[in-house]
Design an enzyme around this catalytic site. Structure first.
Site, short mmCIF file in Angstrom:
data_model
loop_
_atom_site.label_atom_id
_atom_site.label_comp_id
_atom_site.label_asym_id
_atom_site.label_seq_id
_atom_site.Cartn_x
_atom_site.Cartn_y
_atom_site.Cartn_z
CG ASP A 116 -2.23 0.71 1.04
OD1 ASP A 116 -2.40 1.34 -0.01
OD2 ASP A 116 -3.08 0.65 1.94
CG HIS A 142 -6.22 -0.59 5.64
ND1 HIS A 142 -5.25 -1.45 5.13
CD2 HIS A 142 -6.16 0.50 4.85
CE1 HIS A 142 -4.65 -0.89 4.11
NE2 HIS A 142 -5.17 0.30 3.90
CB CYS A 185 -5.75 3.80 -2.98
SG CYS A 185 -6.49 2.91 -4.35
CG ASN A 209 -1.43 2.80 4.34
OD1 ASN A 209 -0.90 3.01 3.27
ND2 ASN A 209 -2.43 1.95 4.50
P1 HMG Z 1 -9.00 -5.41 -16.40
O1 HMG Z 1 -8.33 -4.51 -17.39
O2 HMG Z 1 -10.49 -5.39 -16.29
O3 HMG Z 1 -8.52 -6.92 -16.59
O4 HMG Z 1 -8.37 -5.12 -14.97
P2 HMG Z 1 -8.69 -7.89 -17.78
O5 HMG Z 1 -8.97 -9.23 -17.17
O6 HMG Z 1 -9.64 -7.35 -18.81
O7 HMG Z 1 -7.21 -7.91 -18.43
C1 HMG Z 1 -6.64 -6.76 -19.06
C2 HMG Z 1 -5.12 -6.98 -19.16
O8 HMG Z 1 -4.56 -6.98 -17.83
C3 HMG Z 1 -4.74 -8.32 -19.79
O9 HMG Z 1 -3.49 -8.11 -20.46
C4 HMG Z 1 -4.51 -9.20 -18.62
O10 HMG Z 1 -3.65 -10.28 -18.88
C5 HMG Z 1 -3.88 -8.23 -17.63
P3 HMG Z 1 -3.41 -7.97 -22.07
O11 HMG Z 1 -4.00 -9.26 -22.57
O12 HMG Z 1 -4.24 -6.76 -22.40
O13 HMG Z 1 -1.93 -7.81 -22.30
N1 HMG Z 1 -4.09 -8.67 -16.24
C6 HMG Z 1 -3.11 -8.90 -15.36
N2 HMG Z 1 -1.76 -8.81 -15.46
C7 HMG Z 1 -1.06 -9.14 -14.37
N3 HMG Z 1 -1.60 -9.54 -13.20
C8 HMG Z 1 -2.94 -9.63 -13.07
C9 HMG Z 1 -3.74 -9.31 -14.19
N4 HMG Z 1 -5.08 -9.32 -14.38
C10 HMG Z 1 -5.29 -8.92 -15.66
N5 HMG Z 1 -3.47 -10.03 -11.91
C11 HMG Z 1 -7.81 -5.73 -12.73
C12 HMG Z 1 -8.86 -5.72 -13.83
C13 HMG Z 1 -8.51 -6.05 -11.42
C14 HMG Z 1 -6.76 -6.77 -13.06
C15 HMG Z 1 -7.14 -4.31 -12.67
O14 HMG Z 1 -8.13 -3.33 -12.58
C16 HMG Z 1 -6.20 -4.20 -11.50
O15 HMG Z 1 -5.15 -4.82 -11.48
N6 HMG Z 1 -6.55 -3.37 -10.50
C17 HMG Z 1 -5.73 -3.23 -9.30
C18 HMG Z 1 -5.79 -1.87 -8.79
C19 HMG Z 1 -5.00 -1.78 -7.50
O16 HMG Z 1 -4.09 -2.53 -7.24
N7 HMG Z 1 -5.39 -0.79 -6.65
C20 HMG Z 1 -4.75 -0.55 -5.40
C21 HMG Z 1 -4.98 -1.65 -4.39
S1 HMG Z 1 -6.52 -1.56 -3.50
C22 HMG Z 1 -6.20 -0.46 -2.21
O17 HMG Z 1 -5.19 0.19 -2.18
C23 HMG Z 1 -7.14 -0.38 -1.06
C24 HMG Z 1 -6.65 -1.17 0.16
O18 HMG Z 1 -5.37 -0.76 0.58
C25 HMG Z 1 -7.63 -0.99 1.31
C26 HMG Z 1 -7.86 0.45 1.70
O19 HMG Z 1 -6.97 1.27 1.67
O20 HMG Z 1 -9.00 0.70 2.07
C27 HMG Z 1 -6.61 -2.66 -0.16
MG MG Z 2 -4.94 1.19 1.87
#
Ligand code: HMG
Ligand code: MG
Length: 314
Positions: A14, A206, A239, A248
């Site tokens: 994070d 969190h 984020c 955080n």
């Molecule tokens: P999408 O574009 O809808 O995914 O993303 P898709 O299934 O359509 O795939 C698109 C492309 O991404 C494809 O590649 C996939 O292979 C690739 P292409 O064929 O175009 O070359 N792909 C991946 N590559 C590597 N690893 C993967 C993966 N999945 C698909 N796992 C998805 C949907 C969810 C993957 C995307 O939106 C994403 O990765 N989002 C993550 C965002 C993120 O990490 N945000 C921060 C974390 S959450 C947070 O901080 C809050 C928290 O701390 C709690 C709080 O603070 O309250 C937890």
């Molecule tokens: Mg967070």
């Protein structure tokens, strides 16, 4: 009530996901290793998410493979879908965290999916995780407020949390993703979540310290019996899909507060501060943690080896 508190370190994930600079792989590994050597029971190492969405963690596979795995320390990784789980398993992860939100709008910005769609993604992830003996934590973002929808009802977060529990997540972390929570909100959020079916001992909070209320929220949560808190060394982080979400709650600030109030964490505060100091040159900005600055001023944190004044020539 127990005086033992579990601190879940989320800085390498994070903390780093929202930094402008890409932290070199070796620096990330050194940071994780310093943290896991400080007595922290759990260090969230990285995220196996889309590298297009989070380029800062595009080296997740290399980082996870190379960090020291100390016995007794948990090393969870963030996973959004089956592709993420496959990458995590390939890298050797034994614990994952899935994440959704109490707000549909936030979830769409963050993961291109509604809350409902994210549960569709999690089902096969939880099935495979269970078959592989992988422990799963579930995050509910925006449980106290959303950058797009504003106020969020405690019942909404509680329902999402209970669905994650029913799906097989064995620890649930309620996130104040944009740091808007105030202490008077905490009892209702905790109580509704427990009523909805999440055991109190499996509930983590969190907090982000965007508005300086994180420690006050922790005190209120302690009174409610919560004994798991997430934090980030130095207070880095945020984020990228939550505009205005700053760092955080800092691990140094959390641990200082807990120890001062007589809670046990097993964490060596100065070692966490040393890990933050090790990372700082890669980020190029000072940490937000106030306790970190107090420790440095008191000369209780060693500078990284490269910055140390060389001994005088003889
Ligand atoms: P999408 O574009 O809808 O995914 O993303 P898709 O299934 O359509 O795939 C698109 C492309 O991404 C494809 O590649 C996939 O292979 C690739 P292409 O064929 O175009 O070359 N792909 C991946 N590559 C590597 N690893 C993967 C993966 N999945 C698909 N796992 C998805 C949907 C969810 C993957 C995307 O939106 C994403 O990765 N989002 C993550 C965002 C993120 O990490 N945000 C921060 C974390 S959450 C947070 O901080 C809050 C928290 O701390 C709690 C709080 O603070 O309250 C937890
Ligand atoms: Mg967070």
């Amino acid at each position: 009530m127990s005086r033992k508190v579990t601190v879940v370190e989320v800085g390498p994930r994070d903390g780093l996901q929202n930094e402008e600079r890409f932290v070199p792989t070796d620096a990330k590994i050194a940071f994780v290793d310093a943290l896991s050597g400080s007595g922290l029971p759990a260090v969230e190492v990285t995220a196996f998410v889309s590298p297009r969405k989070i380029p800062q963690l595009a080296d997740a596979d290399a980082v996870f493979a190379r960090v020291v795995k100390r016995p007794g320390v948990r090393y969870p990784v963030l996973v959004p879908n089956m592709k993420g789980l496959e990458r995590a398993l390939h890298a050797g992860a034994g614990e994952i965290a899935v994440f959704t939100a109490a707000s549909d709008s936030f979830n769409r910005h963050n993961t291109d999916a509604s809350i409902e769609e994210s549960f569709g993604r999690f089902r096969p992830v939880l099935e495979m995780a269970s078959a592989e003996g992988v422990h799963v934590r579930g995050y509910v973002s925006c449980a106290f407020g959303c950058p797009y929808e504003g106020a969020i009802s405690p019942r909404t977060g509680a329902e999402v949390a209970a669905r994650l529990w029913d799906l097989g997540c064995r620890e649930i972390s309620l996130g104040d993703t944009i740091g808007v929570a105030v202490p008077s909100q905490v009892p209702e959020v905790v109580e509704r979540t427990v009523e909805a079916g999440v055991p109190l001992e499996a509930l983590a909070l969190h907090f982000h310290d965007t508005r300086g209320t994180a420690l006050a929220n922790v005190c209120e949560a302690l009174r409610e019996g919560v004994r798991i808190f997430d934090s980030s060394a130095g207070g880095f982080g945020g984020c990228p899909y939550a505009p205005g979400a700053s760092g955080n709650l800092a691990t140094e600030d959390l641990v200082y507060l807990l120890h001062g109030m007589g809670y046990e964490t097993g964490v060596a505060l100065e070692r966490v501060a040393t890990a933050t100091r090790l990372l700082q040159p890669s980020l190029g900005r000072p940490p937000a943690s106030r306790v970190w600055h107090a420790l440095v001023s008191a000369g209780r944190v060693l500078p990284p080896a490269a910055d140390r004044v060389p001994p005088p020539a003889v």
